[in-house]
Design a protein around this motif. Structure first.
Motif, PDB file in Angstrom:
ATOM      1  N   THR A  15      17.815  17.677 -15.802  1.00 20.04           N
ATOM      2  CA  THR A  15      18.537  18.367 -14.725  1.00 20.04           C
ATOM      3  C   THR A  15      19.781  17.593 -14.297  1.00 20.04           C
ATOM      4  O   THR A  15      20.662  18.165 -13.639  1.00 20.04           O
ATOM      5  CB  THR A  15      17.629  18.570 -13.501  1.00 20.04           C
ATOM      6  OG1 THR A  15      17.191  17.290 -12.996  1.00 20.04           O
ATOM      7  CG2 THR A  15      16.399  19.406 -13.849  1.00 20.04           C
ATOM      8  N   ALA A  16      19.877  16.314 -14.661  1.00 23.10           N
ATOM      9  CA  ALA A  16      21.043  15.508 -14.263  1.00 23.10           C
ATOM     10  C   ALA A  16      22.348  16.097 -14.779  1.00 23.10           C
ATOM     11  O   ALA A  16      23.290  16.292 -14.001  1.00 23.10           O
ATOM     12  CB  ALA A  16      20.866  14.052 -14.717  1.00 23.10           C
ATOM     13  N   PRO A  17      22.471  16.393 -16.108  1.00 23.11           N
ATOM     14  CA  PRO A  17      23.742  16.989 -16.559  1.00 23.11           C
ATOM     15  C   PRO A  17      23.992  18.373 -15.976  1.00 23.11           C
ATOM     16  O   PRO A  17      25.146  18.789 -15.856  1.00 23.11           O
ATOM     17  CB  PRO A  17      23.584  17.048 -18.088  1.00 23.11           C
ATOM     18  CG  PRO A  17      22.132  16.886 -18.359  1.00 23.11           C
ATOM     19  CD  PRO A  17      21.585  16.077 -17.238  1.00 23.11           C
ATOM     20  N   ILE A  18      22.930  19.100 -15.604  1.00 22.84           N
ATOM     21  CA  ILE A  18      23.121  20.413 -14.984  1.00 22.84           C
ATOM     22  C   ILE A  18      23.793  20.267 -13.627  1.00 22.84           C
ATOM     23  O   ILE A  18      24.829  20.888 -13.347  1.00 22.84           O
ATOM     24  CB  ILE A  18      21.767  21.145 -14.819  1.00 22.84           C
ATOM     25  CG1 ILE A  18      21.195  21.510 -16.183  1.00 22.84           C
ATOM     26  CG2 ILE A  18      21.951  22.405 -13.965  1.00 22.84           C
ATOM     27  CD1 ILE A  18      19.851  22.199 -16.120  1.00 22.84           C
ATOM     28  N   PHE A  19      23.212  19.438 -12.768  1.00 24.18           N
ATOM     29  CA  PHE A  19      23.777  19.265 -11.428  1.00 24.18           C
ATOM     30  C   PHE A  19      25.103  18.525 -11.481  1.00 24.18           C
ATOM     31  O   PHE A  19      25.992  18.767 -10.650  1.00 24.18           O
ATOM     32  CB  PHE A  19      22.778  18.535 -10.529  1.00 24.18           C
ATOM     33  CG  PHE A  19      21.601  19.375 -10.133  1.00 24.18           C
ATOM     34  CD1 PHE A  19      21.776  20.473  -9.312  1.00 24.18           C
ATOM     35  CD2 PHE A  19      20.331  19.082 -10.587  1.00 24.18           C
ATOM     36  CE1 PHE A  19      20.691  21.260  -8.935  1.00 24.18           C
ATOM     37  CE2 PHE A  19      19.243  19.863 -10.227  1.00 24.18           C
ATOM     38  CZ  PHE A  19      19.436  20.962  -9.398  1.00 24.18           C
ATOM     39  N   PHE A  20      25.257  17.627 -12.447  1.00 25.06           N
ATOM     40  CA  PHE A  20      26.533  16.933 -12.617  1.00 25.06           C
ATOM     41  C   PHE A  20      27.623  17.934 -12.976  1.00 25.06           C
ATOM     42  O   PHE A  20      28.741  17.889 -12.436  1.00 25.06           O
ATOM     43  CB  PHE A  20      26.391  15.870 -13.708  1.00 25.06           C
ATOM     44  CG  PHE A  20      27.567  14.954 -13.828  1.00 25.06           C
ATOM     45  CD1 PHE A  20      27.730  13.900 -12.938  1.00 25.06           C
ATOM     46  CD2 PHE A  20      28.513  15.126 -14.822  1.00 25.06           C
ATOM     47  CE1 PHE A  20      28.819  13.042 -13.041  1.00 25.06           C
ATOM     48  CE2 PHE A  20      29.597  14.278 -14.936  1.00 25.06           C
ATOM     49  CZ  PHE A  20      29.750  13.236 -14.040  1.00 25.06           C
ATOM     50  N   SER A  21      27.310  18.854 -13.885  1.00 24.83           N
ATOM     51  CA  SER A  21      28.283  19.872 -14.289  1.00 24.83           C
ATOM     52  C   SER A  21      28.585  20.829 -13.145  1.00 24.83           C
ATOM     53  O   SER A  21      29.727  21.280 -12.979  1.00 24.83           O
ATOM     54  CB  SER A  21      27.754  20.651 -15.502  1.00 24.83           C
ATOM     55  OG  SER A  21      27.609  19.806 -16.624  1.00 24.83           O
ATOM     56  N   LEU A  22      27.562  21.163 -12.360  1.00 20.63           N
ATOM     57  CA  LEU A  22      27.785  22.023 -11.196  1.00 20.63           C
ATOM     58  C   LEU A  22      28.725  21.342 -10.197  1.00 20.63           C
ATOM     59  O   LEU A  22      29.563  21.995  -9.568  1.00 20.63           O
ATOM     60  CB  LEU A  22      26.447  22.351 -10.524  1.00 20.63           C
ATOM     61  CG  LEU A  22      25.575  23.398 -11.214  1.00 20.63           C
ATOM     62  CD1 LEU A  22      24.209  23.467 -10.543  1.00 20.63           C
ATOM     63  CD2 LEU A  22      26.247  24.771 -11.171  1.00 20.63           C
ATOM     64  N   TRP A  23      28.563  20.033 -10.053  1.00 21.14           N
ATOM     65  CA  TRP A  23      29.427  19.259  -9.159  1.00 21.14           C
ATOM     66  C   TRP A  23      30.877  19.334  -9.637  1.00 21.14           C
ATOM     67  O   TRP A  23      31.799  19.587  -8.862  1.00 21.14           O
ATOM     68  CB  TRP A  23      28.928  17.823  -9.098  1.00 21.14           C
ATOM     69  CG  TRP A  23      29.677  16.931  -8.168  1.00 21.14           C
ATOM     70  CD1 TRP A  23      30.262  17.285  -6.981  1.00 21.14           C
ATOM     71  CD2 TRP A  23      29.915  15.530  -8.320  1.00 21.14           C
ATOM     72  NE1 TRP A  23      30.843  16.180  -6.388  1.00 21.14           N
ATOM     73  CE2 TRP A  23      30.652  15.094  -7.191  1.00 21.14           C
ATOM     74  CE3 TRP A  23      29.573  14.604  -9.296  1.00 21.14           C
ATOM     75  CZ2 TRP A  23      31.046  13.772  -7.022  1.00 21.14           C
ATOM     76  CZ3 TRP A  23      29.952  13.278  -9.127  1.00 21.14           C
ATOM     77  CH2 TRP A  23      30.689  12.879  -8.003  1.00 21.14           C
TER      78      TRP A  23
ATOM     79  N   TRP B 238      17.883  14.975  -8.940  1.00 21.53           N
ATOM     80  CA  TRP B 238      19.324  14.946  -9.209  1.00 21.53           C
ATOM     81  C   TRP B 238      20.061  16.001  -8.406  1.00 21.53           C
ATOM     82  O   TRP B 238      21.232  15.835  -8.063  1.00 21.53           O
ATOM     83  CB  TRP B 238      19.581  15.103 -10.705  1.00 21.53           C
ATOM     84  CG  TRP B 238      19.063  13.938 -11.474  1.00 21.53           C
ATOM     85  CD1 TRP B 238      17.876  13.846 -12.153  1.00 21.53           C
ATOM     86  CD2 TRP B 238      19.682  12.658 -11.588  1.00 21.53           C
ATOM     87  NE1 TRP B 238      17.723  12.592 -12.694  1.00 21.53           N
ATOM     88  CE2 TRP B 238      18.811  11.846 -12.370  1.00 21.53           C
ATOM     89  CE3 TRP B 238      20.875  12.117 -11.131  1.00 21.53           C
ATOM     90  CZ2 TRP B 238      19.121  10.526 -12.686  1.00 21.53           C
ATOM     91  CZ3 TRP B 238      21.184  10.792 -11.444  1.00 21.53           C
ATOM     92  CH2 TRP B 238      20.318  10.021 -12.208  1.00 21.53           C
ATOM     93  N   GLY B 239      19.380  17.097  -8.097  1.00 26.51           N
ATOM     94  CA  GLY B 239      19.993  18.101  -7.239  1.00 26.51           C
ATOM     95  C   GLY B 239      20.225  17.578  -5.837  1.00 26.51           C
ATOM     96  O   GLY B 239      21.289  17.781  -5.243  1.00 26.51           O
TER      97      GLY B 239
END
Length: 347
Positions: A170-178, A228-229
């Motif tokens: 989930t880290a790259p997901i929330f990082f990309s959302l950021w 991570w979220g």
């Protein structure tokens, strides 16, 4: 601590202490407990360190020289490593039962997706006109062109999560959302030039949405898929809030109250990121009072110091009587609020 092997359980069966069908169930239970308790053992530290080196070296630090090789080479390079890491990670996770090593390799595959997407889009001649940025600017400059990379990363990571139930994915997901929240700012305001206040507003709104999403995930999952979220959500929300300018003492006091609420939320949710941001924000407001509002009151710094010492004393007492205090505090909180809190997790 007593160490038990699977052979010990079989010996217990021969001695008539256990039944044969109980061995596998007990061993699985012991194995799961050990996984939780050894979350930060040396092996896992090595796994994470190696994975971060892969992500940093192959995905993030592409230099200008790679651009000279052309879009085709960049696309083939990114796609090859994405497939290799995803395949190797899937094999280790499902076939070898090495969940951490496998999950980290799949995460490395996800982190290669922005590069692969960048190469593919440029190869197809779909890169927006006027967007001359090279890939190594991805982590530096805010541009609408990067939205393709961010969307592809989120979609691919979401697909991988269906097969690899590994929270770090989930880290790259929330990082990309950021990143997406920043790159969407010109689109949301309908102009390429936007003020810092507008960017802060987008950051606050995005952070609040991610925090709500993380809370909903936290309530519905046994593994910690929300960490991570909460981290990126708080960085966006609290960061935008903290850098917002205001000459109103009332708005500054509201900011202080919000940070105090974060401290209480950290206890209720068992999340350290809330108390870290809330603590920094609270002390920032007290510093503002010291330097601006009560600068001419000689007794104010002394009073603040006394309050600080009192807080430390309360902390010491709390540490000694944590269970009793927690139970007492819970008895004062309405039942419907306690039910809102996610299940407490083992650190």
């Amino acid at each position: 601590m007593v160490k038990i092997t699977k052979e010990d359980l079989h010996n217990a069966v021969e001695s008539g202490i256990l039944k044969d069908e109980q061995v596998d169930a007990l061993w699985d239970s012991f194995s799961n407990t050990t996984k939780v308790n050894s979350k930060f053992n040396l092996t896992n530290v090595i796994y994470y360190f190696g994975a971060l080196l892969i992500i940093f070296g192959m995905g993030w630090r592409m230099n200008q020289a790679w651009e000279l090789l052309g879009s085709r080479v960049i696309f083939k390079y990114g796609l090859s490593y994405t497939i290799f890491f995803a395949g190797a990670g899937y094999f280790l996770y499902h076939k070898k039962k090495l969940e951490v090593a496998g999950g980290l390799l799949v995460t490395a595959a996800v982190c290669m997706v922005p590069l692969t997407t960048y190469g593919f889009i440029k190869l197809q001649g779909m890169w927006p006109e006027g967007s001359s940025s090279a890939y190594n600017d991805y982590h530096i400059w805010v541009k609408q062109s990067w939205l393709y990379l961010e969307i592809a990363t989120i979609v691919f990571a979401g697909i991988m999560l269906r097969f690899i139930r590994f929270p770090f994915l989930t880290a790259p997901i929330f990082f990309s959302l950021w990143y997406m929240s920043m790159d969407l700012t010109p689109l949301l305001f309908g102009k390429n030039e936007f003020t810092m206040d507008e960017r802060k507003l987008v950051s606050i709104i995005f952070g609040a949405c991610v925090l709500v999403l993380s809370y909903l995930i936290d309530k519905r999952t046994k593994k910690d898929f929300a960490f991570w979220g909460y981290l990126f959500g708080m960085l966006a929300f609290w960061g935008g809030l903290s850098y917002s300018n205001s000459d109103s003492e009332l708005s500054k006091f509201v900011y202080f109250v919000i940070n105090v609420l974060f401290i209480f939320i950290s206890v209720l949710f068992n999340r350290k990121i809330f108390i870290i941001c809330g603590g920094i924000g609270s002390f920032g407001y007290l510093g503002h009072l010291t330097l601006k509002v009560f600068a001419n009151f000689i007794s104010f710094p002394i009073g603040v110091s006394i309050i600080g010492l009192a807080i430390i004393f309360v902390g010491i007492k709390y540490q000694k009587n944590k269970e009793k205090v927690d139970e007492r505090v819970k008895s004062l909180i309405p039942e419907f609020i306690l039910k809102l809190a996610p299940a407490r997790r083992v650190d």
